[in-house]
Design a protein around this motif. Structure first.
Motif, PDB file in Angstrom:
ATOM      1  N   GLU A   1      -2.020   8.441 -15.672  1.00  0.00           N
ATOM      2  CA  GLU A   1      -0.554   8.556 -15.662  1.00  0.00           C
ATOM      3  C   GLU A   1      -0.008   8.798 -17.064  1.00  0.00           C
ATOM      4  OE1 GLU A   1      -2.200   5.982 -14.356  1.00  0.00           O
ATOM      5  OE2 GLU A   1      -1.307   4.058 -14.898  1.00  0.00           O
TER       6      GLU A   1
ATOM      7  N   LEU B   1       0.845  -1.203   0.000  1.00  0.00           N
ATOM      8  CA  LEU B   1       0.000   0.000   0.000  1.00  0.00           C
ATOM      9  C   LEU B   1       0.881   1.253   0.000  1.00  0.00           C
ATOM     10  CD1 LEU B   1      -2.609   1.608   0.245  1.00  0.00           C
ATOM     11  CD2 LEU B   1      -2.632   1.122   2.687  1.00  0.00           C
ATOM     12  N   ALA B   2       1.939   1.224   0.817  1.00  0.00           N
ATOM     13  CA  ALA B   2       2.860   2.370   0.871  1.00  0.00           C
ATOM     14  C   ALA B   2       3.457   2.636  -0.507  1.00  0.00           C
ATOM     15  CB  ALA B   2       3.972   2.101   1.884  1.00  0.00           C
TER      16      ALA B   2
ATOM     17  N   SER C   1       2.208   1.699  -3.497  1.00  0.00           N
ATOM     18  CA  SER C   1       1.169   2.153  -4.435  1.00  0.00           C
ATOM     19  C   SER C   1       0.864   3.629  -4.234  1.00  0.00           C
ATOM     20  CB  SER C   1      -0.135   1.372  -4.232  1.00  0.00           C
ATOM     21  OG  SER C   1       0.013   0.069  -4.692  1.00  0.00           O
ATOM     22  N   LEU C   2       0.778   4.045  -2.963  1.00  0.00           N
ATOM     23  CA  LEU C   2       0.485   5.446  -2.659  1.00  0.00           C
ATOM     24  C   LEU C   2       1.559   6.339  -3.251  1.00  0.00           C
ATOM     25  CD1 LEU C   2      -0.634   5.264   1.070  1.00  0.00           C
ATOM     26  CD2 LEU C   2      -1.955   6.290  -0.760  1.00  0.00           C
ATOM     27  N   GLN C   3       2.822   5.939  -3.034  1.00  0.00           N
ATOM     28  CA  GLN C   3       3.919   6.760  -3.491  1.00  0.00           C
ATOM     29  C   GLN C   3       3.959   6.831  -5.021  1.00  0.00           C
ATOM     30  OE1 GLN C   3       7.523   5.588  -1.608  1.00  0.00           O
ATOM     31  NE2 GLN C   3       8.619   7.445  -2.240  1.00  0.00           N
ATOM     32  N   GLU C   4       3.824   5.672  -5.653  1.00  0.00           N
ATOM     33  CA  GLU C   4       3.842   5.626  -7.123  1.00  0.00           C
ATOM     34  C   GLU C   4       2.729   6.470  -7.714  1.00  0.00           C
ATOM     35  OE1 GLU C   4       5.667   1.431  -8.795  1.00  0.00           O
ATOM     36  OE2 GLU C   4       3.512   1.757  -8.767  1.00  0.00           O
ATOM     37  N   ALA C   5       1.511   6.292  -7.146  1.00  0.00           N
ATOM     38  CA  ALA C   5       0.363   7.014  -7.693  1.00  0.00           C
ATOM     39  C   ALA C   5       0.553   8.518  -7.515  1.00  0.00           C
ATOM     40  CB  ALA C   5      -0.927   6.543  -7.027  1.00  0.00           C
ATOM     41  N   CYS C   6       1.030   8.942  -6.326  1.00  0.00           N
ATOM     42  CA  CYS C   6       1.226  10.374  -6.087  1.00  0.00           C
ATOM     43  C   CYS C   6       2.259  10.954  -7.039  1.00  0.00           C
ATOM     44  CB  CYS C   6       1.687  10.627  -4.663  1.00  0.00           C
ATOM     45  SG  CYS C   6       0.352  10.526  -3.504  1.00  0.00           S
ATOM     46  N   GLU C   7       3.295  10.174  -7.326  1.00  0.00           N
ATOM     47  CA  GLU C   7       4.356  10.700  -8.177  1.00  0.00           C
ATOM     48  C   GLU C   7       3.990  10.678  -9.647  1.00  0.00           C
ATOM     49  OE1 GLU C   7       7.700   8.362  -7.027  1.00  0.00           O
ATOM     50  OE2 GLU C   7       7.972   9.492  -5.165  1.00  0.00           O
ATOM     51  N   ARG C   8       3.240   9.672 -10.075  1.00  0.00           N
ATOM     52  CA  ARG C   8       3.071   9.504 -11.518  1.00  0.00           C
ATOM     53  C   ARG C   8       1.687   9.833 -12.063  1.00  0.00           C
ATOM     54  NH1 ARG C   8       5.055   3.810 -12.844  1.00  0.00           N
ATOM     55  NH2 ARG C   8       4.092   4.404 -14.793  1.00  0.00           N
ATOM     56  N   VAL C   9       0.629   9.785 -11.234  1.00  0.00           N
ATOM     57  CA  VAL C   9      -0.706  10.062 -11.771  1.00  0.00           C
ATOM     58  C   VAL C   9      -0.934  11.569 -11.870  1.00  0.00           C
ATOM     59  CG1 VAL C   9      -3.191   9.819 -11.392  1.00  0.00           C
ATOM     60  CG2 VAL C   9      -1.685   7.888 -10.968  1.00  0.00           C
TER      61      VAL C   9
END
Lengths: 203, 203
Positions: A65, A43-44, A46-54
């Protein structure tokens, strides 16, 4: 006495989720640490990836994205029919009806002077520019049937310069499968005012 | 059509949280990405830090990032009184009463053969070793008043070798402020069986 500092911090951080109060946050933190650390770590991530790339689709402003989302890039869709929505969830709801073949424009909210949300936050200038390009044949205003949603739809209608563009608003009326007895007065008044003729010769 | 892959992945990851279904997960993901990316990033960091650093207190098995938790390290507490609990939340609940001055031992669950949870998963050997050290004067079994909690308390009682150790179970009865009319039969039966004399000379 309370929990250890890191656990306290996690409980506090979980409260950023909508609908999560102190008790739920506590239950979530303990569940993750006691039973499912693997899921917590993913979850950590996914949160980071989504915040950075979406980001936003450059065409319809939905969350994506890619610079242009899959739906806007789809040449099978009718790009002359544009449906204006408040949020990406509304887009999903319309898509799930399976009956709409056009494309979308996501405002990301509604006009709300009290929260400082004006036309520039909703990308209305971008929408108007797109209308001026002349590709759009019909604009469907599908903001929510709330006071703010109506105001937003009305504002957009007023900003449109082309007098020949077809602009429509989704119908308000009694929900399918509902009973008149339980429908609120406002909705029933809308349903009566927006009645449709059943016989071609009368209409 | 559905959301973009990263957004889908985030929605799926949020479902690891207890009580979060597909609709809530969707709402949470959109809220974080549309409104509060800062909070999402700090949640990601808290999750990762907590997963990496929070372990068990070597003495009482509660969640703690220190080898010995603050409560076990506190010399003001009565280390001869040991309260056995199912979870760290129960520990917080007992602490909040403000009336307990002893220390704790957290099992981290209850015996549940159907889920494959046996005595070794609950640290019961560690508990018995601690009792053999002779420092404990009284053991309070405060597992939940459920079938599994009772079974766990009974199992621990049977494993204790020292016949002179004082072992107690928390009282079951009518909740303070409750009304007899609304109390279930099992609880009322316990309340009657466990009645306490109000006059010293009769007891």
């Amino acid at each position: 006495m309370s929990f250890s500092p890191l656990l306290q911090q996690l409980i506090q951080a979980l409260r950023c989720l909508p609908g999560v109060g102190p008790k739920s946050a506590q239950r979530m933190a303990l569940h993750l640490l006691e039973r499912d650390r693997q899921a917590a770590l993913s979850l950590a991530q996914s949160l980071q990836e989504a915040c950075e790339r979406v980001g936003q689709c450059q065409s319809c402003r939905t969350l994506s994205e890619e610079p242009i989302c899959a739906l806007c890039a789809d040449e099978q869709r009718d790009h002359s029919l544009l449906c204006v929505l408040e949020s990406p969830v509304d887009m999903l709801a319309v898509e799930q009806t399976g009956g709409y073949q056009g494309v979308y424009f996501v405002l990301g909210g509604h006009l709300s002077p009290i929260d400082g949300i004006g036309p520039e936050d909703l990308g209305i200038r971008q929408l108007l520019q797109r209308l001026q390009q002349g590709e759009i044949r019909e604009l469907i205003l599908a903001t929510n049937p709330t006071v703010e949603g109506e105001a937003t739809a009305h504002y957009i209608l007023e900003q449109i310069e082309d007098p020949h563009l077809k602009v429509s608003r989704i119908a308000h009326g009694v929900p399918v499968g509902g009973e008149l007895e339980f429908v609120d007065g406002g909705t029933l008044a809308h349903a009566l005012a927006g009645r449709r003729s059943l016989r071609k010769e009368i209409s």
